[in-house]
Design a protein around this motif. Structure first.
Motif, PDB file in Angstrom:
ATOM      1  N   ILE A  13      -5.067 -11.585  -2.385  1.00 35.97           N
ATOM      2  CA  ILE A  13      -5.033 -13.022  -2.664  1.00 35.97           C
ATOM      3  C   ILE A  13      -6.287 -13.672  -2.092  1.00 35.97           C
ATOM      4  O   ILE A  13      -6.627 -13.454  -0.930  1.00 35.97           O
ATOM      5  CB  ILE A  13      -3.791 -13.671  -2.018  1.00 35.97           C
ATOM      6  CG1 ILE A  13      -2.508 -13.009  -2.540  1.00 35.97           C
ATOM      7  CG2 ILE A  13      -3.774 -15.180  -2.264  1.00 35.97           C
ATOM      8  CD1 ILE A  13      -1.268 -13.382  -1.755  1.00 35.97           C
ATOM      9  N   THR A  14      -6.956 -14.465  -2.921  1.00 35.51           N
ATOM     10  CA  THR A  14      -8.078 -15.246  -2.430  1.00 35.51           C
ATOM     11  C   THR A  14      -7.903 -16.685  -2.890  1.00 35.51           C
ATOM     12  O   THR A  14      -7.281 -16.947  -3.919  1.00 35.51           O
ATOM     13  CB  THR A  14      -9.434 -14.666  -2.894  1.00 35.51           C
ATOM     14  OG1 THR A  14     -10.488 -15.286  -2.153  1.00 35.51           O
ATOM     15  CG2 THR A  14      -9.676 -14.851  -4.378  1.00 35.51           C
ATOM     16  N   VAL A  15      -8.437 -17.598  -2.112  1.00 36.21           N
ATOM     17  CA  VAL A  15      -8.353 -19.023  -2.427  1.00 36.21           C
ATOM     18  C   VAL A  15      -9.741 -19.515  -2.800  1.00 36.21           C
ATOM     19  O   VAL A  15     -10.705 -19.284  -2.068  1.00 36.21           O
ATOM     20  CB  VAL A  15      -7.798 -19.828  -1.233  1.00 36.21           C
ATOM     21  CG1 VAL A  15      -7.803 -21.321  -1.539  1.00 36.21           C
ATOM     22  CG2 VAL A  15      -6.404 -19.347  -0.874  1.00 36.21           C
ATOM     23  N   ALA A  43      -6.140 -18.175  -6.235  1.00 38.99           N
ATOM     24  CA  ALA A  43      -5.514 -19.500  -6.208  1.00 38.99           C
ATOM     25  C   ALA A  43      -6.641 -20.520  -6.240  1.00 38.99           C
ATOM     26  O   ALA A  43      -7.490 -20.541  -5.353  1.00 38.99           O
ATOM     27  CB  ALA A  43      -4.690 -19.672  -4.941  1.00 38.99           C
ATOM     28  N   ASP A  44      -6.671 -21.325  -7.278  1.00 41.00           N
ATOM     29  CA  ASP A  44      -7.718 -22.336  -7.363  1.00 41.00           C
ATOM     30  C   ASP A  44      -7.164 -23.684  -6.935  1.00 41.00           C
ATOM     31  O   ASP A  44      -6.213 -24.196  -7.511  1.00 41.00           O
ATOM     32  CB  ASP A  44      -8.295 -22.435  -8.771  1.00 41.00           C
ATOM     33  CG  ASP A  44      -9.465 -23.388  -8.777  1.00 41.00           C
ATOM     34  OD1 ASP A  44     -10.581 -22.957  -8.452  1.00 41.00           O
ATOM     35  OD2 ASP A  44      -9.237 -24.597  -9.048  1.00 41.00           O
ATOM     36  N   ASN A  45      -7.809 -24.260  -5.915  1.00 40.26           N
ATOM     37  CA  ASN A  45      -7.391 -25.519  -5.302  1.00 40.26           C
ATOM     38  C   ASN A  45      -7.989 -26.729  -6.019  1.00 40.26           C
ATOM     39  O   ASN A  45      -8.688 -27.543  -5.425  1.00 40.26           O
ATOM     40  CB  ASN A  45      -7.802 -25.521  -3.824  1.00 40.26           C
ATOM     41  CG  ASN A  45      -6.630 -25.332  -2.895  1.00 40.26           C
ATOM     42  OD1 ASN A  45      -5.502 -25.644  -3.234  1.00 40.26           O
ATOM     43  ND2 ASN A  45      -6.905 -24.822  -1.705  1.00 40.26           N
ATOM     44  N   GLY A  74      -3.825 -22.622   3.346  1.00 40.03           N
ATOM     45  CA  GLY A  74      -2.472 -22.099   3.529  1.00 40.03           C
ATOM     46  C   GLY A  74      -1.541 -22.465   2.399  1.00 40.03           C
ATOM     47  O   GLY A  74      -0.730 -21.642   1.946  1.00 40.03           O
ATOM     48  N   GLY A  75      -1.640 -23.683   1.921  1.00 41.37           N
ATOM     49  CA  GLY A  75      -0.801 -24.121   0.811  1.00 41.37           C
ATOM     50  C   GLY A  75      -1.080 -23.337  -0.461  1.00 41.37           C
ATOM     51  O   GLY A  75      -0.159 -23.004  -1.211  1.00 41.37           O
ATOM     52  N   VAL A  80       0.763 -18.872  -4.230  1.00 39.68           N
ATOM     53  CA  VAL A  80       0.684 -17.550  -4.858  1.00 39.68           C
ATOM     54  C   VAL A  80       1.840 -16.674  -4.383  1.00 39.68           C
ATOM     55  O   VAL A  80       2.547 -16.055  -5.181  1.00 39.68           O
ATOM     56  CB  VAL A  80      -0.667 -16.862  -4.561  1.00 39.68           C
ATOM     57  CG1 VAL A  80      -0.661 -15.419  -5.044  1.00 39.68           C
ATOM     58  CG2 VAL A  80      -1.811 -17.622  -5.203  1.00 39.68           C
ATOM     59  N   VAL A  81       2.034 -16.612  -3.076  1.00 44.27           N
ATOM     60  CA  VAL A  81       3.056 -15.731  -2.501  1.00 44.27           C
ATOM     61  C   VAL A  81       4.447 -16.057  -3.049  1.00 44.27           C
ATOM     62  O   VAL A  81       5.236 -15.154  -3.342  1.00 44.27           O
ATOM     63  CB  VAL A  81       3.036 -15.793  -0.962  1.00 44.27           C
ATOM     64  CG1 VAL A  81       4.221 -15.061  -0.353  1.00 44.27           C
ATOM     65  CG2 VAL A  81       1.721 -15.216  -0.431  1.00 44.27           C
ATOM     66  N   SER A  82       4.735 -17.328  -3.236  1.00 38.24           N
ATOM     67  CA  SER A  82       6.071 -17.710  -3.711  1.00 38.24           C
ATOM     68  C   SER A  82       6.379 -17.170  -5.107  1.00 38.24           C
ATOM     69  O   SER A  82       7.543 -17.015  -5.464  1.00 38.24           O
ATOM     70  CB  SER A  82       6.236 -19.230  -3.691  1.00 38.24           C
ATOM     71  OG  SER A  82       5.401 -19.832  -4.666  1.00 38.24           O
ATOM     72  N   GLY A  83       5.355 -16.859  -5.877  1.00 40.58           N
ATOM     73  CA  GLY A  83       5.566 -16.345  -7.224  1.00 40.58           C
ATOM     74  C   GLY A  83       5.310 -14.861  -7.397  1.00 40.58           C
ATOM     75  O   GLY A  83       5.377 -14.342  -8.516  1.00 40.58           O
ATOM     76  N   LEU A  84       5.038 -14.155  -6.307  1.00 41.70           N
ATOM     77  CA  LEU A  84       4.733 -12.726  -6.407  1.00 41.70           C
ATOM     78  C   LEU A  84       5.969 -11.895  -6.723  1.00 41.70           C
ATOM     79  O   LEU A  84       7.061 -12.179  -6.229  1.00 41.70           O
ATOM     80  CB  LEU A  84       4.147 -12.202  -5.093  1.00 41.70           C
ATOM     81  CG  LEU A  84       2.722 -12.589  -4.755  1.00 41.70           C
ATOM     82  CD1 LEU A  84       2.338 -12.019  -3.394  1.00 41.70           C
ATOM     83  CD2 LEU A  84       1.749 -12.110  -5.823  1.00 41.70           C
ATOM     84  N   PRO A  85       5.782 -10.833  -7.502  1.00 42.46           N
ATOM     85  CA  PRO A  85       6.882  -9.882  -7.707  1.00 42.46           C
ATOM     86  C   PRO A  85       7.241  -9.208  -6.384  1.00 42.46           C
ATOM     87  O   PRO A  85       6.391  -9.070  -5.495  1.00 42.46           O
ATOM     88  CB  PRO A  85       6.292  -8.854  -8.680  1.00 42.46           C
ATOM     89  CG  PRO A  85       5.072  -9.469  -9.250  1.00 42.46           C
ATOM     90  CD  PRO A  85       4.591 -10.486  -8.261  1.00 42.46           C
TER      91      PRO A  85
END
Length: 124
Positions: A13-15, A43-45, A74-75, A80-85
């Motif tokens: 994961i990268t932001v 993850a694009d902020n 962090g957000g 991303v983490v909340s939607g990971l398999p």
């Protein structure tokens, strides 16, 4: 433990926040270190350079999570983490201005999956 299969259970994961200039180099290196490009998440902020980020993610066949607003580092990771398999046992969270050598993910995963380990980091 089969070290060749360790990378199968790792999500990278990268932001990104206006980081498209660094993203191509990062993705080039990350692709070499994972078993499947679908294990990489950007993850694009809410960047102004989102069109370039979209094109890079498409070219490298990685996942792009576009956030409607800047959630901070962090957000964005949490989004991303909340939607990971559930198949991912290890999360490698890294900045887009880094590069990964071909064995980085496997080595970090091997150490992360050792007994009594909660977090690992590379030696720089």
């Amino acid at each position: 433990m089969n070290t060749h299969k360790l990378a199968d259970n790792v999500a990278v994961i990268t932001v990104s926040y206006n980081s498209s200039a660094q993203l191509e180099s990062f993705l080039s290196s990350a692709i070499q270190s994972v078993s499947d490009s679908s294990h990489i998440f950007v993850a694009d902020n809410a960047s102004s350079d989102i069109s370039t980020t979209r094109a890079l993610c498409s070219r490298f066949k990685v996942n792009l999570v576009e956030l409607e607003k800047n959630l901070g580092y962090g957000g964005a990771v949490n989004a991303v983490v909340s939607g990971l398999p559930k198949k991912f046992d290890v999360l490698l969270i890294t900045n887009p201005d880094t590069s990964l050598n071909a064995h980085a993910v496997t080595l970090l995963a091997k150490n992360a999956l050792s007994d009594n380990v909660g977090a690992v980091g590379p030696r720089i």
